[in-house]
Design a protein around this motif. Structure first.
Motif, mmCIF file in Angstrom:
data_model
loop_
_atom_site.group_PDB
_atom_site.id
_atom_site.type_symbol
_atom_site.label_atom_id
_atom_site.label_comp_id
_atom_site.label_asym_id
_atom_site.label_seq_id
_atom_site.Cartn_x
_atom_site.Cartn_y
_atom_site.Cartn_z
ATOM 1 N N ILE A 1 30.920 43.198 31.959
ATOM 2 C CA ILE A 1 31.865 42.385 32.723
ATOM 3 C C ILE A 1 33.289 42.626 33.053
ATOM 4 N N THR B 1 37.532 39.329 41.566
ATOM 5 C CA THR B 1 36.399 38.496 41.347
ATOM 6 C C THR B 1 36.372 37.192 42.420
ATOM 7 N N TYR C 1 34.465 38.955 45.326
ATOM 8 C CA TYR C 1 32.881 38.881 44.864
ATOM 9 C C TYR C 1 32.048 37.715 44.987
ATOM 10 N N GLY C 2 32.836 36.550 44.617
ATOM 11 C CA GLY C 2 32.341 35.335 44.660
ATOM 12 C C GLY C 2 32.216 34.858 46.336
ATOM 13 N N TYR D 1 32.808 32.742 40.433
ATOM 14 C CA TYR D 1 33.618 34.051 40.057
ATOM 15 C C TYR D 1 34.980 33.858 40.352
ATOM 16 N N THR E 1 38.302 33.493 39.474
ATOM 17 C CA THR E 1 38.802 33.365 38.012
ATOM 18 C C THR E 1 40.428 32.726 38.068
ATOM 19 N N PRO F 1 33.852 35.769 34.411
ATOM 20 C CA PRO F 1 32.976 35.492 35.300
ATOM 21 C C PRO F 1 31.492 35.522 34.740
ATOM 22 N N ILE G 1 31.012 42.497 38.442
ATOM 23 C CA ILE G 1 31.175 42.180 39.843
ATOM 24 C C ILE G 1 31.155 43.616 40.492
#
Length: 351
Positions: A223, A260, A263-264, A284, A286, A293, A297
């Motif tokens: 990760i 992150t 990606y989320g 995700y 952060t 996460p 990602i």
């Protein structure tokens, strides 16, 4: 008294035109011989092959101009301009990426013709770019006419089960690199190969990891590697970025890394993130969650994985882009804020 008969004289033929035509013929023959010689040194020259057969790899985006220039640079052909002219008038297609087999005795012209048709390729080239996502990888495989569809269209859980992968999420599990597979290879075979390679890289790096890392297992290291991969494309910064995030984890400080958040956001990401995006919780984000996460990602490279296992030993806990490539790293907030202002000044100047 009659005059004596005069003796008739025939006019001698003029030899000047004959000499002219003969001269022109010799010149023409000379030119033809010269052209034949230079064509034999370029277009019809035998392509250099080690042994009886040799693989020729053509990458995506490679052009005839670049290919011909490289042949000339390597002293494999002369008069590259003739090859370029031949290509211009006789080859309508562009070069096609793939792995081709060049047999001993083939001419340069035959090779140029061969690489204009992907059907001539012996193997299929699969490019998996570091930092891209599994979703993008699957899309590439689905679009590739030389890849046999078996698992890429399945729901994630079914696909992972078919691949015998003991994870619930597919992200980060496949090694980015340039691969060559037989035409007609299944997406299942390709994905299994990429997965096994990534696990081998991860296992080796985990065994050689530095002491005192804040990861509970190698998956958490994967990760982290994916975050490092997305944060910088500069190799020399990989361990520095790793150091910043490792120290933040140890301090209980949030990672606060934009990739992150992106990606989320999933398909809601349209190219920019706002302050509201940073405040909107996702699994995700952060900026709103503590620690790592839940999954990678992106697809991290071997270099990023190794960086996650070997962070630098500085005191830096901040970094920001310089605006001119790379990042400025800082150990305290005051220095970081100055670096941010320098970045903003650079961006204003560019505008």
């Amino acid at each position: 008294m009659s005059n004596p008969p005069t003796k008739s004289h025939k006019k001698a033929p003029n030899s000047a035109p004959n000499k002219f035509y003969k001269g022109m013929a010799l010149i023409l023959i000379g030119l033809l011989v010269f052209v034949a010689i230079i064509l034999n040194m370029s277009v019809f020259k035998t392509y250099p092959v080690e042994g009886t057969k040799q693989k020729l790899v053509i990458d995506n985006g490679e052009t005839y101009t670049g290919f011909i220039d490289q042949l000339a640079k390597d002293n494999k052909v002369s008069f590259p301009i003739l090859l370029k002219l031949y290509r211009k008038f006789f080859i309508d297609e562009t070069m096609k990426a793939g792995v081709y087999e060049v047999s001993k005795g083939m001419s340069v012209r035959e090779v140029l013709m061969m690489v204009s048709d992907a059907d001539n390729a012996q193997m299929n080239r699969i490019l998996v770019i570091e930092g891209t996502t599994t979703k993008q990888l699957l899309k590439t495989l689905k679009k590739d006419q030389y890849v046999k569809a078996e698992v890429a269209n399945l729901p994630t859980a079914e696909m992972l089960k078919a691949l015998n992968i003991p994870y619930e999420h597919a992200e980060g599990l496949f090694a980015p690199d340039t691969y060559f597979f037989d035409k007609g290879a299944s997406d299942k075979k390709i994905l299994m190969d990429l997965y096994q390679r990534q696990m081998k890289i991860l296992d080796t790096a985990w065994e050689k990891r530095a002491q005192g890392l804040p990861y509970q297992n190698k998956y958490e290291a994967l990760i982290m590697a994916s975050i490092i991969e997305r944060e910088t494309s500069v190799d020399r910064e990989l361990r520095q970025v790793s150091g910043v995030f490792v120290r933040r984890l140890k301090m209980g400080m949030r990672l606060q890394t934009d990739p992150t958040v992106i990606y989320g956001m999933g398909d809601n990401y349209k190219g920019n993130i706002t302050k509201q995006d940073l405040r909107t919780p996702t699994a995700y984000n952060t900026y709103t969650i503590n620690g790592l996460p839940p999954t990678p990602i992106a697809l991290p490279s071997k270099k990023a994985i190794e960086a996650a296992m070997h962070p630098d030993d500085s005191d830096n806990i901040y970094f920001v882009a310089t605006g001119n490539g790379g990042h400025k790293f800082s150990a305290n907030l005051a220095d970081h804020n100055r670096a941010v202002q320098e970045y903003l000044a650079v961006m204003r100047a560019k505008k």
